[in-house]
Design a protein around this motif. Structure first.
Motif, PDB file in Angstrom:
ATOM      1  N   GLY A  74      74.263 -21.189  45.654  1.00 21.90           N
ATOM      2  CA  GLY A  74      74.082 -20.930  46.923  1.00 21.90           C
ATOM      3  C   GLY A  74      73.419 -22.150  47.696  1.00 21.90           C
ATOM      4  N   ASP A  75      72.467 -21.602  48.857  1.00 22.61           N
ATOM      5  CA  ASP A  75      71.668 -22.404  49.632  1.00 22.61           C
ATOM      6  C   ASP A  75      70.239 -22.412  49.286  1.00 22.61           C
ATOM      7  OD1 ASP A  75      71.212 -20.229  51.032  1.00 22.61           O
ATOM      8  OD2 ASP A  75      72.097 -20.630  52.838  1.00 22.61           O
ATOM      9  N   HIS A  76      69.805 -21.476  48.383  1.00 21.10           N
ATOM     10  CA  HIS A  76      68.477 -21.538  47.868  1.00 21.10           C
ATOM     11  C   HIS A  76      68.410 -21.052  46.382  1.00 21.10           C
ATOM     12  CE1 HIS A  76      69.472 -17.318  49.267  1.00 21.10           C
ATOM     13  NE2 HIS A  76      68.345 -16.889  48.342  1.00 21.10           N
ATOM     14  N   ALA A  77      67.250 -21.150  45.857  1.00 22.53           N
ATOM     15  CA  ALA A  77      67.333 -20.701  44.376  1.00 22.53           C
ATOM     16  C   ALA A  77      66.697 -19.120  44.486  1.00 22.53           C
ATOM     17  CB  ALA A  77      66.186 -21.771  43.704  1.00 22.53           C
ATOM     18  N   GLY A  78      66.821 -18.501  43.295  1.00 24.48           N
ATOM     19  CA  GLY A  78      66.099 -17.082  43.287  1.00 24.48           C
ATOM     20  C   GLY A  78      67.195 -16.411  42.531  1.00 24.48           C
ATOM     21  N   GLU A  79      67.577 -15.053  43.122  1.00 27.79           N
ATOM     22  CA  GLU A  79      68.537 -14.142  42.361  1.00 27.79           C
ATOM     23  C   GLU A  79      69.360 -13.554  43.494  1.00 27.79           C
ATOM     24  OE1 GLU A  79      66.335 -12.444  38.328  1.00 27.79           O
ATOM     25  OE2 GLU A  79      66.105 -11.164  40.590  1.00 27.79           O
ATOM     26  N   ILE A  80      70.533 -13.115  43.143  1.00 26.68           N
ATOM     27  CA  ILE A  80      71.417 -12.489  44.212  1.00 26.68           C
ATOM     28  C   ILE A  80      72.119 -11.346  43.609  1.00 26.68           C
ATOM     29  CG2 ILE A  80      73.472 -14.238  43.926  1.00 26.68           C
ATOM     30  CD1 ILE A  80      73.557 -14.517  46.975  1.00 26.68           C
ATOM     31  N   THR A  81      72.869 -10.638  44.339  1.00 29.21           N
ATOM     32  CA  THR A  81      73.793  -9.549  43.771  1.00 29.21           C
ATOM     33  C   THR A  81      75.059 -10.184  43.656  1.00 29.21           C
ATOM     34  OG1 THR A  81      72.303  -7.677  44.826  1.00 29.21           O
ATOM     35  CG2 THR A  81      74.488  -7.144  44.262  1.00 29.21           C
ATOM     36  N   LEU A  82      75.576  -9.853  42.692  1.00 27.03           N
ATOM     37  CA  LEU A  82      77.185 -10.232  42.392  1.00 27.03           C
ATOM     38  C   LEU A  82      77.840  -8.813  42.438  1.00 27.03           C
ATOM     39  CD1 LEU A  82      79.424 -12.433  41.805  1.00 27.03           C
ATOM     40  CD2 LEU A  82      79.061 -11.632  39.385  1.00 27.03           C
ATOM     41  N   ALA A  83      78.723  -8.564  43.292  1.00 27.81           N
ATOM     42  CA  ALA A  83      79.621  -7.353  43.661  1.00 27.81           C
ATOM     43  C   ALA A  83      81.003  -7.457  42.988  1.00 27.81           C
ATOM     44  CB  ALA A  83      79.480  -6.946  45.179  1.00 27.81           C
ATOM     45  N   MET A  84      81.489  -6.437  42.367  1.00 33.25           N
ATOM     46  CA  MET A  84      82.744  -6.792  41.742  1.00 33.25           C
ATOM     47  C   MET A  84      83.461  -5.321  41.958  1.00 33.25           C
ATOM     48  SD  MET A  84      83.962  -7.373  37.653  1.00 33.25           S
ATOM     49  CE  MET A  84      83.454  -5.695  37.152  1.00 33.25           C
ATOM     50  N   PRO A  85      84.679  -5.472  42.524  1.00 35.57           N
ATOM     51  CA  PRO A  85      85.308  -4.140  42.707  1.00 35.57           C
ATOM     52  C   PRO A  85      86.095  -3.754  41.287  1.00 35.57           C
ATOM     53  CG  PRO A  85      86.502  -5.951  43.687  1.00 35.57           C
ATOM     54  CD  PRO A  85      85.074  -6.541  43.118  1.00 35.57           C
ATOM     55  N   VAL A  86      86.025  -2.298  41.147  1.00 34.81           N
ATOM     56  CA  VAL A  86      86.730  -1.831  39.924  1.00 34.81           C
ATOM     57  C   VAL A  86      87.793  -0.778  40.544  1.00 34.81           C
ATOM     58  CG1 VAL A  86      86.615  -0.549  37.887  1.00 34.81           C
ATOM     59  CG2 VAL A  86      84.813  -1.918  38.597  1.00 34.81           C
ATOM     60  N   LEU A  87      89.071  -1.471  40.322  1.00 38.62           N
ATOM     61  CA  LEU A  87      90.295  -0.505  40.660  1.00 38.62           C
ATOM     62  C   LEU A  87      91.080   0.104  39.775  1.00 38.62           C
ATOM     63  CD1 LEU A  87      92.346  -0.077  43.177  1.00 38.62           C
ATOM     64  CD2 LEU A  87      93.431  -2.283  42.327  1.00 38.62           C
ATOM     65  N   GLY A  89      89.612   2.032  37.480  1.00 36.56           N
ATOM     66  CA  GLY A  89      88.889   1.772  36.245  1.00 36.56           C
ATOM     67  C   GLY A  89      89.196   0.381  35.805  1.00 36.56           C
ATOM     68  N   VAL A  90      89.785  -0.497  36.380  1.00 31.94           N
ATOM     69  CA  VAL A  90      90.038  -1.925  35.982  1.00 31.94           C
ATOM     70  C   VAL A  90      89.333  -2.871  36.739  1.00 31.94           C
ATOM     71  CG1 VAL A  90      91.893  -3.769  35.290  1.00 31.94           C
ATOM     72  CG2 VAL A  90      92.341  -1.369  35.188  1.00 31.94           C
ATOM     73  N   ALA A  91      88.238  -3.742  35.928  1.00 28.42           N
ATOM     74  CA  ALA A  91      87.423  -4.648  36.721  1.00 28.42           C
ATOM     75  C   ALA A  91      88.355  -5.811  37.262  1.00 28.42           C
ATOM     76  CB  ALA A  91      86.652  -5.179  35.591  1.00 28.42           C
ATOM     77  N   GLN A  92      88.240  -6.059  38.777  1.00 31.47           N
ATOM     78  CA  GLN A  92      89.001  -6.977  39.258  1.00 31.47           C
ATOM     79  C   GLN A  92      87.765  -8.178  39.522  1.00 31.47           C
ATOM     80  OE1 GLN A  92      91.980  -6.166  40.593  1.00 31.47           O
ATOM     81  NE2 GLN A  92      91.519  -4.544  38.841  1.00 31.47           N
ATOM     82  N   GLU A  93      87.859  -8.932  38.250  1.00 32.24           N
ATOM     83  CA  GLU A  93      86.979  -9.967  38.101  1.00 32.24           C
ATOM     84  C   GLU A  93      87.223 -10.936  39.201  1.00 32.24           C
ATOM     85  OE1 GLU A  93      85.842  -9.790  33.431  1.00 32.24           O
ATOM     86  OE2 GLU A  93      86.924 -11.425  34.219  1.00 32.24           O
ATOM     87  N   GLN A  94      88.349 -11.257  39.402  1.00 30.65           N
ATOM     88  CA  GLN A  94      88.655 -12.331  40.393  1.00 30.65           C
ATOM     89  C   GLN A  94      88.294 -12.132  41.836  1.00 30.65           C
ATOM     90  OE1 GLN A  94      90.705 -10.217  39.342  1.00 30.65           O
ATOM     91  NE2 GLN A  94      92.321  -9.625  40.611  1.00 30.65           N
ATOM     92  N   TRP A  95      87.798 -11.149  42.051  1.00 33.11           N
ATOM     93  CA  TRP A  95      87.241 -10.424  43.289  1.00 33.11           C
ATOM     94  C   TRP A  95      85.811 -10.573  43.513  1.00 33.11           C
ATOM     95  CZ3 TRP A  95      89.812  -8.074  47.750  1.00 33.11           C
ATOM     96  CH2 TRP A  95      91.223  -8.396  47.891  1.00 33.11           C
TER      97      TRP A  95
END
Length: 244
Positions: A74-87, A89-95
């Motif tokens: 990203g444009d700064h260092a630190g931590e960030i939330t990564l959100a992943m939809p689950v459709l 019951g199946v993880a949609q990792e590509q999203w």
């Protein structure tokens, strides 16, 4: 032309950056290019584990010239939330995305899994020999490029970037404009013909649902863009257009 072929045809020895490496679909062919050093960023834990397994299987162990980092850019260092939809019951990792949380799409079919992941800024690595970058980050492309501004100006790598309005409205304008200001020509290929990004008709070439439970998209659906340093663009484009 796909992203792998683009990077193969324009390859120069040096450091190749794979942002959103997932399980190594592009990392692996990049690592096989002569004289390459690859830094692969993948923040999703399950995908990162598969990325490492893919490389070990292909090279008989973790190759010394590939640096896998379990982090987002990203444009700064630190931590960030990564959100992943689950459709269903199946993880949609590509999203999986650091740019949106999918809260508006939660339903009986869609849930969201969230991860707190490290966030890095590419410029902080001080790289001096970057020759190519591939970016696939579901809406976070602008921040990634902002955090790589000095690297782009110093090294002048070629880039492939997946940019989709469904992931971030306005991104197909903002990202090319940012690159234009840095002296890059942004193009897309359609039916074996190269076009400037100004020729993109978003109504007919970038129509897709932002809801992970709805699978519809325009035909054609143009989402891979190619950026060439303007000072070298004519010669590089000629190489891409040359008969095989």
């Amino acid at each position: 032309m796909n992203e792998t072929e683009f990077h193969r045809q324009l390859h120069r020895p040096g450091t190749l950056i794979d942002v959103g490496a997932h399980d190594g679909l592009i990392t692996l062919p990049l690592a096989r290019l002569p004289g390459s050093r690859v830094i692969a960023f993948e923040p999703l834990p399950a995908a990162f584990a598969r990325l490492q397994a893919t490389l070990r299987a292909a090279f008989g162990g973790m190759p010394a010239h590939v640096d896998c980092r379990a982090a987002a850019l990203g444009d700064h260092a630190g931590e960030i939330t990564l959100a992943m939809p689950v459709l269903d019951g199946v993880a949609q990792e590509q999203w999986a995305s650091t740019a949106k949380d999918y809260a508006a799409h939660v339903s009986a079919r869609v849930a969201v899994e969230r991860f707190t992941v490290p966030l890095l800024r590419l410029d902080d690595l001080g790289l001096t020999d970057v020759t190519a970058m591939k970016i696939d980050a579901e809406g976070a492309e602008y921040e990634i490029l902002r955090g790589a501004r000095d690297t782009l100006l110093r090294c002048r790598p070629v880039l492939t970037i997946e940019i989709e309005e469904r992931h971030r409205e306005g991104s197909t304008w903002a990202v090319p404009a940012f690159l234009d200001a840095l002296g890059y020509d942004v193009l897309f290929e359609l039916h074996d013909t190269w076009h400037p990004v100004a020729a993109l008709d978003r109504a007919t070439m970038q129509r897709a649902s932002p809801d992970p439970s709805i699978f519809e998209a325009s035909d054609p659906y143009v989402f891979v863009f190619y950026a060439l340093p303007r000072e070298d663009a004519p010669a590089l484009l000629a190489r891409l257009q040359a008969p095989a």
